[in-house]
Design an enzyme around this catalytic site. Sequence first.
Site, mmCIF file in Angstrom:
data_model
loop_
_atom_site.group_PDB
_atom_site.id
_atom_site.type_symbol
_atom_site.label_atom_id
_atom_site.label_comp_id
_atom_site.label_asym_id
_atom_site.label_seq_id
_atom_site.Cartn_x
_atom_site.Cartn_y
_atom_site.Cartn_z
ATOM 1 N N HIS B 47 0.899 -1.151 0.008
ATOM 2 C CA HIS B 47 -0.097 -0.174 0.000
ATOM 3 C C HIS B 47 0.937 1.126 -0.016
ATOM 4 O O HIS B 47 0.897 1.895 1.119
ATOM 5 C CB HIS B 47 -0.701 0.018 1.243
ATOM 6 C CG HIS B 47 -2.344 0.946 1.043
ATOM 7 N ND1 HIS B 47 -1.957 2.239 1.561
ATOM 8 C CD2 HIS B 47 -3.398 0.700 0.825
ATOM 9 C CE1 HIS B 47 -3.203 2.881 1.258
ATOM 10 N NE2 HIS B 47 -4.150 1.840 0.894
ATOM 11 N N PHE B 48 1.459 1.812 -0.883
ATOM 12 C CA PHE B 48 1.266 0.794 -2.330
ATOM 13 C C PHE B 48 2.889 0.691 -2.727
ATOM 14 O O PHE B 48 3.799 1.703 -2.378
ATOM 15 C CB PHE B 48 0.790 1.913 -3.529
ATOM 16 C CG PHE B 48 -0.929 2.096 -3.085
ATOM 17 C CD1 PHE B 48 -1.739 1.299 -3.434
ATOM 18 C CD2 PHE B 48 -1.153 3.213 -2.628
ATOM 19 C CE1 PHE B 48 -2.988 1.349 -3.163
ATOM 20 C CE2 PHE B 48 -2.281 3.551 -2.049
ATOM 21 C CZ PHE B 48 -3.588 2.923 -2.446
#
Lengths: 84, 147
Positions: B47-48
């Site tokens: 993430h991410f």
Amino acid sequence: MQQLEQEIKELIIERLNLEGMSADEIESDAPLFGEGLGLDSIDSLELVLGIEKKYGVKIQDEELGRQVLSSVASLAEFIAKKRG
Amino acid sequence: MELQKYLDHFKHRYPFLFIDRLIEVVPGQSCRALKNVSMNEKVFVGHFPDRPLMPGVLFIEMMAQASIMIFASEHNYLDAQHGVLAHVDKVKFLKTASPGDQLIIDVSLDGKFGKLAKFKGTVSCDGAVMAKGSFTVSLPRNPAGRS
């Protein structure tokens, strides 16, 4: 007592976000939890906090709380007694 | 109780411990804690991969973990360290957090009934609120103790 019960019904609807429901649809003697209105334990905490805020009446003991929160009528009786 | 002792009693561990330091604990009332966001956070793997951002849901977890500290020292809540989220209400995520941010987590008790306790909380960075809202935690109690 009828006035107090009406106030409690309105408090339940507002505090628990029971959208689309009116105070007239809640019977004073009907169970609030389980088969009645279908409230859950999270709702019981919200109600306890709402009653404390509106009436200055604390419900701390869990056993007593269960009895008091069983219906609008029992709640009204408890609040009226505490307020003298 | 010394502040770090609370962390010693705390049950959460890597990769799910989101409090690095306790700044203040007022038993039964409030807690202020600190979390340093590091590039090494496991969550940033996904993430991410190209832009590390702290997921908003973890702001809620940070506040929940800080709230458990409020009861960790109370006799009737010896098992409070195993507290879990029961309800999340009106939480807003106003800003995102990324590596290097130092987050301050503030929570205060609204009220409790039985094993449920409701709190208000904020997560902020450099004085700016990043997340705020209300939430309820279920605190398992010592079988011998009653609130």
